[in-house]
Motif scaffolding. Structure first.
Motif, PDB file in Angstrom:
ATOM      1  N   THR A 282       0.794  -1.246  -0.092  1.00  0.00           N
ATOM      2  CA  THR A 282       0.020  -0.062  -0.145  1.00  0.00           C
ATOM      3  C   THR A 282       0.877   1.364  -0.055  1.00  0.00           C
ATOM      4  N   LYS A 284       0.796   3.603   2.064  1.00  0.00           N
ATOM      5  CA  LYS A 284       1.266   3.693   3.731  1.00  0.00           C
ATOM      6  C   LYS A 284       2.446   2.733   3.984  1.00  0.00           C
ATOM      7  N   TYR A 303       1.277  -3.450   9.502  1.00  0.00           N
ATOM      8  CA  TYR A 303       2.384  -2.935   8.762  1.00  0.00           C
ATOM      9  C   TYR A 303       3.523  -3.258   9.367  1.00  0.00           C
ATOM     10  N   SER A 333      -4.275   2.889   1.885  1.00  0.00           N
ATOM     11  CA  SER A 333      -3.834   1.989   3.157  1.00  0.00           C
ATOM     12  C   SER A 333      -4.970   0.838   3.322  1.00  0.00           C
ATOM     13  N   GLU A 335      -6.921   0.412   6.039  1.00  0.00           N
ATOM     14  CA  GLU A 335      -7.992   0.843   7.000  1.00  0.00           C
ATOM     15  C   GLU A 335      -9.164   1.275   6.207  1.00  0.00           C
TER      16      GLU A 335
END
Length: 422
Positions: A282, A284, A303, A333, A335
């Motif tokens: 990702t 992130k 992560y 991300s 999320e």
């Protein structure tokens, strides 16, 4: 695994048919094949299949040819051909299903050298057979003593006498090859019979001896399981089980056969899951898989560098993230794919308006503790007044006899406050 007449005596000893696994109802042995073709008539002009299935000790089954066309039914005791002499067994299956069972066990139903049935066993055959079966336990104990004296690394697990008591088969287990030439000489001199040694595996030994598994039920191999498939440690890994040999091993010392029962369901469910060593890329950062739930289709990722912060997403979201990575457009991300909808808690405790089983039981009352403290005079006088109201004649007599014991205490003058004095 006992017949309907099996029970326990008053002293705890078993009673019943006492046939040691050879009862006519076939309940002391493995699950037999149900003859669902017994009520079906054969087509016109066709003859019934001339082979039958016969069971011997500990569920050992073999097929024999009925050359004399005897009228046999399930439960009949027959004398069968062996080398040398004859053996005694019980018929467990007749008719067309015998052909199916022979093909299932990879035997040719029409082979000409199939052993045959001599006759139905008479009373003399049955008496010799029963006396030979009664000797098996004593012979097994003595055989183990001889093997220990000769320092042989083997375990004699069972002894099976032939129906005519002319030969005995000694079943043993051993990890390495054993030189039992001297052992056979000792057995022949001790027991005065023909000796045959037969090595079996540890799974076959557990099937012959029986027992109770960790699930609380009888062993599958001693009740209904007839073939032993290889069980690998990969079956435990697919089912997310801890690789603890004490928990995964059965009474035979090998991996439990039940590890293969649900393996296909797990393999079908894992087809929709990505590989656990696959990292999700990702913007992130990269995420590593920490845990999966196969039947909920959930995965937990973290992560790199933030391994304590797990993010729960489903398999569809993981496939989308992997697809976006292959197209060169990674997502921002993880999320974004988190499902924030609250889970509905299903409580099945009282879903059918079922009440507790102890709802009609009377609650246990705790015994009241007797206090040794004396009651104050005011409480005593109240109790005596209640007694007078209930029985005034007795109260008058008691007052006369007791005299001035029950006089009311004089009222004490309370000290007046400063306001009242003024």
């Amino acid at each position: 695994m006992g017949c309907s007449s099996c029970a326990s005596k008053s002293d705890g000893l078993p009673k019943g048919c006492k046939s040691n696994g050879n009862c006519g109802v076939d309940s002391c042995n493995k699950l037999t094949v149900f003859d669902w073709l017994s009520d079906v008539e054969l087509p016109a002009g066709s003859e019934p299949f001339d082979a039958v299935e016969v069971r011997f000790k500990n569920g050992r089954k073999e097929f024999f040819r009925n050359t004399d066309k005897l009228t046999l039914s399930i439960g009949d005791i027959v004398a069968t051909e062996t080398s040398p002499g004859h053996d005694i067994g019980i018929v467990t299956l007749t008719g067309e299903l015998v052909k199916v069972q022979m093909r299932k066990k990879k035997e040719d139903p029409y082979k000409p050298d199939l052993a045959k049935i001599y006759r139905k066993a008479n009373q003399k055959d049955i008496d010799i057979w029963q006396k030979a079966r009664e000797r098996e336990d004593a012979v097994k104990v003595r055989a183990r003593e001889i093997a220990i004296r000769l320092n042989l690394k083997m375990k004699i697990s069972d002894v099976e006498f032939q129906g005519d008591a002319s030969k005995a088969i000694f079943y043993y287990t051993a990890e390495d090859r054993v030189d039992f030439r001297q052992l056979i000489k000792e057995f022949a001199y001790e027991f005065k019979i023909r000796i045959e040694m037969k090595q079996i595996g540890f799974r076959q030994e557990a099937a012959r001896l029986g027992g109770i598994g960790s699930c609380g039920r009888e062993l599958c191999c001693s009740t209904w399981l007839t073939d032993f498939r290889t069980v690998k440690t990969a079956a435990a890994r697919y089912q997310q089980l801890s690789l603890n040999p004490l928990k995964l091993a059965g009474q035979c010392g090998k991996l439990k056969c039940c590890l293969n029962y649900e393996l296909d369901s797990y393999l079908d469910a894992l087809k929709d899951f990505p590989r656990q060593d696959k990292k999700l890329v990702t913007k992130k950062g990269e995420a590593v898989c920490q845990k999966i739930d196969i039947f909920k289709f959930k995965l937990w990722y973290a992560y790199e560098g933030e391994y304590n912060n797990w993010i729960e997403i489903d398999t569809k979201a993981v496939q989308e993230i992997i697809k976006a990575e292959k197209e060169g457009k990674p997502v921002a991300s993880l999320e974004e794919f988190v499902d924030d909808t609250p889970e509905i808690s299903t409580n099945f405790e009282n879903s059918v308006d079922q009440d507790s089983l102890t709802r009609f039981d009377k609650p246990k009352r705790r015994p009241k503790k007797r206090s040794n403290k004396k009651k104050p005079a005011s409480q005593k006088s109240r109790g005596q007044k209640n007694q007078k109201k209930s029985n005034p004649q007795k109260s008058n007599k008691d007052n006369k006899s007791q005299g001035s014991r029950h006089r009311k205490p004089k009222k004490q003058n309370k000290p007046k406050s400063n306001n009242e004095k003024q």
